[in-house]
Scaffold this motif. Structure first.
Motif, PDB file in Angstrom:
ATOM      1  N   PHE A 226      66.577 -42.201  42.303  1.00 30.38           N
ATOM      2  CA  PHE A 226      66.649 -43.014  42.851  1.00 30.38           C
ATOM      3  C   PHE A 226      66.025 -44.223  42.692  1.00 30.38           C
ATOM      4  CE2 PHE A 226      67.204 -39.519  45.634  1.00 30.38           C
ATOM      5  CZ  PHE A 226      68.277 -40.366  46.814  1.00 30.38           C
ATOM      6  N   ILE A 227      66.199 -45.413  42.830  1.00 30.45           N
ATOM      7  CA  ILE A 227      65.363 -46.707  42.612  1.00 30.45           C
ATOM      8  C   ILE A 227      64.052 -47.430  43.762  1.00 30.45           C
ATOM      9  CG2 ILE A 227      65.638 -49.163  41.850  1.00 30.45           C
ATOM     10  CD1 ILE A 227      67.812 -48.445  40.916  1.00 30.45           C
ATOM     11  N   GLN A 228      63.081 -47.641  43.836  1.00 32.22           N
ATOM     12  CA  GLN A 228      62.317 -48.034  44.475  1.00 32.22           C
ATOM     13  C   GLN A 228      62.297 -49.194  44.882  1.00 32.22           C
ATOM     14  OE1 GLN A 228      57.896 -47.214  43.534  1.00 32.22           O
ATOM     15  NE2 GLN A 228      57.456 -46.071  45.321  1.00 32.22           N
ATOM     16  N   ASN A 229      62.488 -49.358  46.599  1.00 35.01           N
ATOM     17  CA  ASN A 229      61.990 -51.075  46.660  1.00 35.01           C
ATOM     18  C   ASN A 229      60.552 -51.410  46.694  1.00 35.01           C
ATOM     19  OD1 ASN A 229      61.868 -53.203  48.694  1.00 35.01           O
ATOM     20  ND2 ASN A 229      63.337 -52.442  49.455  1.00 35.01           N
ATOM     21  N   GLU A 230      60.811 -52.294  45.871  1.00 35.12           N
ATOM     22  CA  GLU A 230      59.494 -52.962  45.239  1.00 35.12           C
ATOM     23  C   GLU A 230      59.024 -53.623  46.818  1.00 35.12           C
ATOM     24  OE1 GLU A 230      59.996 -56.069  42.528  1.00 35.12           O
ATOM     25  OE2 GLU A 230      61.164 -55.596  41.922  1.00 35.12           O
TER      26      GLU A 230
END
Length: 577
Positions: A226-230
């Protein structure tokens, strides 16, 4: 005081041995303060409070539901042992352990019926010392507007929306500090009553508990891809070709949103292997908000009818008359309506004014932009409310009683885009002559972000007030654009967000610099809107006042106008079963 000092000196002079005698006690008759007197029933129950949950361990084990509470406490202790939360040790020299207590709560379903009995062991973290047994405490949660944006997009694309709950979430966090705690009441180990608990894992009530849990969860989900939303640290995205999945975290509540059922099922299984999870199936109830879906028409509705019912009963307004608008058209509140005599102030001290404001505020933040202005106007007088202010708050509750079954509905749009409205009313505050700003942004036919607030500076013209409101709305539009761009599923977001304003002067000021006698003093920070427009994030457009959906966020309107505008932003409608 002088007489007391002379008496004390006489005692010392006559007989020094009497120094240790008990201090003199006042003969004044003590009386408990009569708070919320008008809410006390004939049986002596305070209607503001929930009376059916035990407060202490002794109440729980001696009450009529003692078996259920004992079972809940045993389940909590089993979780403690399973997660190896503490080790029993001899108390180190100079260490004073923090205490702990049991907190009891009845979990209800969407209809308010008791579903489970929950007993939580909570540490008394208020006794912790900064730099000794805790350091950083901040932990993020998903903003409610982020959840609304994702739900509006999910309704448009007909995505799956699933929900999971983490059992004993905080017990998953590891502690970096040495923290000692007393043994739980009722569950002391026989023969080791003098030992204390050295915590290995975070526990509810510790100041760093939520932070340690969030760090553990963040590290785990990133390992899965998963990629975290900045711009929203509690929203994660996982993309594989055309398959997309989003994970939204609010403390221990998880929303899974995506377009592929097998992928979501794999994520759910993986989360269950990493943490002790409860699978709640399709999302139906989160953070006190009920979610309805009509997938055949791609509609999604949010309702807080159960929460509003609870609030009305808490303030004894469930049998009141029904109101048609949240605030009377043309009504102006001011500090001159605050109590002017001791009798009035004593009476108002019994009224839970601030508690009512806070209860209504949660509904406004989640699903009810239609009461934003009324709440903004009444919340200014919490320090010294008067009778007129309390009548205005009760009118909001009466309006909520009539509209408690209203929904915030997303759907029915052919294109997916963001539309914003901004408005201001000139010098509405009668105390400091400041103006009121309001804005609302809609996606897929429903409001996702809104605000109604008094401006920070005094405007000396309508154009200046509208310009300040537009500048604040433009900054919110920038955040929405950044957040949605990172989601990667909103093609039209590459275009500027249309921001509609009904003042020609403010639009002209925003589009290019203009020198004018009435605007030369405007603070530089409000000119940021010009840069936002120049770089293409926002496009400011003209809209007739009658079509400006932000109008009810700046002033009280007559019922036909109020209802027309609220329907325009997706609120006020009932769900068609």
């Amino acid at each position: 005081m002088e007489e007391q000092e002379r008496d004390a000196q006489d005692v010392v002079t006559e007989n020094p041995a009497h120094i240790t005698q008990e201090p003199r006690r006042s003969n004044r008759i003590r009386q408990e303060p009569e708070r919320y007197g008008y809410l006390i029933s004939e049986q002596g129950d305070v209607l503001l409070m929930d009376q059916d949950e035990p407060v202490t361990y002794q109440e729980a084990i001696t009450g009529p539901e003692s078996e259920k509470w004992l079972e809940a406490m045993k389940s909590e202790m089993d979780s403690m042992y399973t997660n190896q939360v503490w080790n029993l040790v001899e108390a180190p020299d100079g260490i004073k352990p923090i205490g702990c207590k049991w907190v009891f709560k009845k979990k209800t379903d969407m209809d308010g019926k008791v579903q489970t009995y929950k007993a939580r062991l909570v540490a008394k973290g208020f006794k912790q010392i900064h730099g000794v047994d805790y350091d950083e405490t901040f932990s993020p949660v998903a903003m409610i507007k982020s959840i609304r944006i994702l739900l509006a997009i999910a309704a448009y694309y007909d995505y799956e929306i699933w929900q999971m709950d983490v059992k004993t979430a905080f017990l998953n966090g590891s502690l970096l500090e040495d923290v000692y705690m007393t043994q739980p009441e009722g569950f002391c180990i026989p023969g080791e009553a003098k030992k204390i608990c050295k915590l290995q894992r975070s526990i509810y009530g510790l100041k760093q508990a939520s932070r340690s849990w969030n760090l553990r969860f963040d590290e785990t989900v990133k390992q899965y891809g998963f990629i975290q939303n900045e711009d929203e640290p509690c929203v994660y995205k996982k993309v594989s070709g055309s398959i997309v999945a989003f994970l939204v975290l609010y403390v221990d509540d998880i929303l899974l949103i995506g377009n592929d059922i097998p992928t979501l099922q794999q994520i759910k299984t993986w989360l269950g292997n990493c943490f002790s999870m409860k699978d709640l199936g399709k999302a139906a109830y989160i953070l006190g908000i009920r979610i309805y879906r009509d997938r055949s028409q791609k509609l999604l509705g949010l309702s807080q009818s159960t929460y509003i019912d609870k609030v009305l009963r808490r303030f004894n307004m469930h049998d009141s008359k029904k109101g048609f608008i949240p605030m009377q058209h043309g009504l102006c509140l001011s500090k001159t309506q605050s109590p002017s005599s001791k009798e009035e102030r004593d009476r108002m001290s019994k009224i839970p004014y601030a508690s009512a404001i806070g209860s209504i505020m949660y509904a406004m933040i989640c699903t009810r932009p239609d009461v934003s202005y009324a709440l903004s106007a009444t919340s200014r007088y919490q320090s010294d409310p008067g009778e007129a202010h309390w009548v205005a708050v009760k009118n909001i509750l009466k309006y909520l009683r009539r509209t408690k079954d209203s929904f915030l509905i997303y759907g029915g749009q052919e294109e997916l885009n963001v539309i914003g409205y901004t408005d201001a009313s000139f010098q509405t505050d009668r105390d400091d002559f400041r103006s009121q700003s309001g804005y609302v942004f809609c996606i897929n036919g429903g409001a996702v972000s809104w605000k109604s607030s008094k401006q920070d500076t005094v405007a000396d013209s309508t154009t200046e007030a509208e310009y300040i409101a537009a500048s604040n709305a433009a900054k919110e539009a920038v955040w929405i654009k950044k957040f949605i761009t990172e989601l990667g599923i909103f093609p039209s977001i590459v275009n500027p967000i249309e921001l509609f304003c009904d003042n020609n002067g403010a639009i002209a000021q925003a589009k290019e610099p203009r020198s004018h006698q009435k605007s030369k003093h405007i603070l530089r920070l409000y000119h940021l809107i010009r840069e936002i427009i120049d770089r293409g994030d926002v496009k400011i457009c003209r809209v007739p006042t009658l079509d400006n959906a932000a109008d009810p966020l700046t002033k009280p309107l007559a019922q036909p106008k109020h209802e027309g505008h609220t329907r325009g932003i997706g609120t006020g409608g009932a769900w068609a079963n």
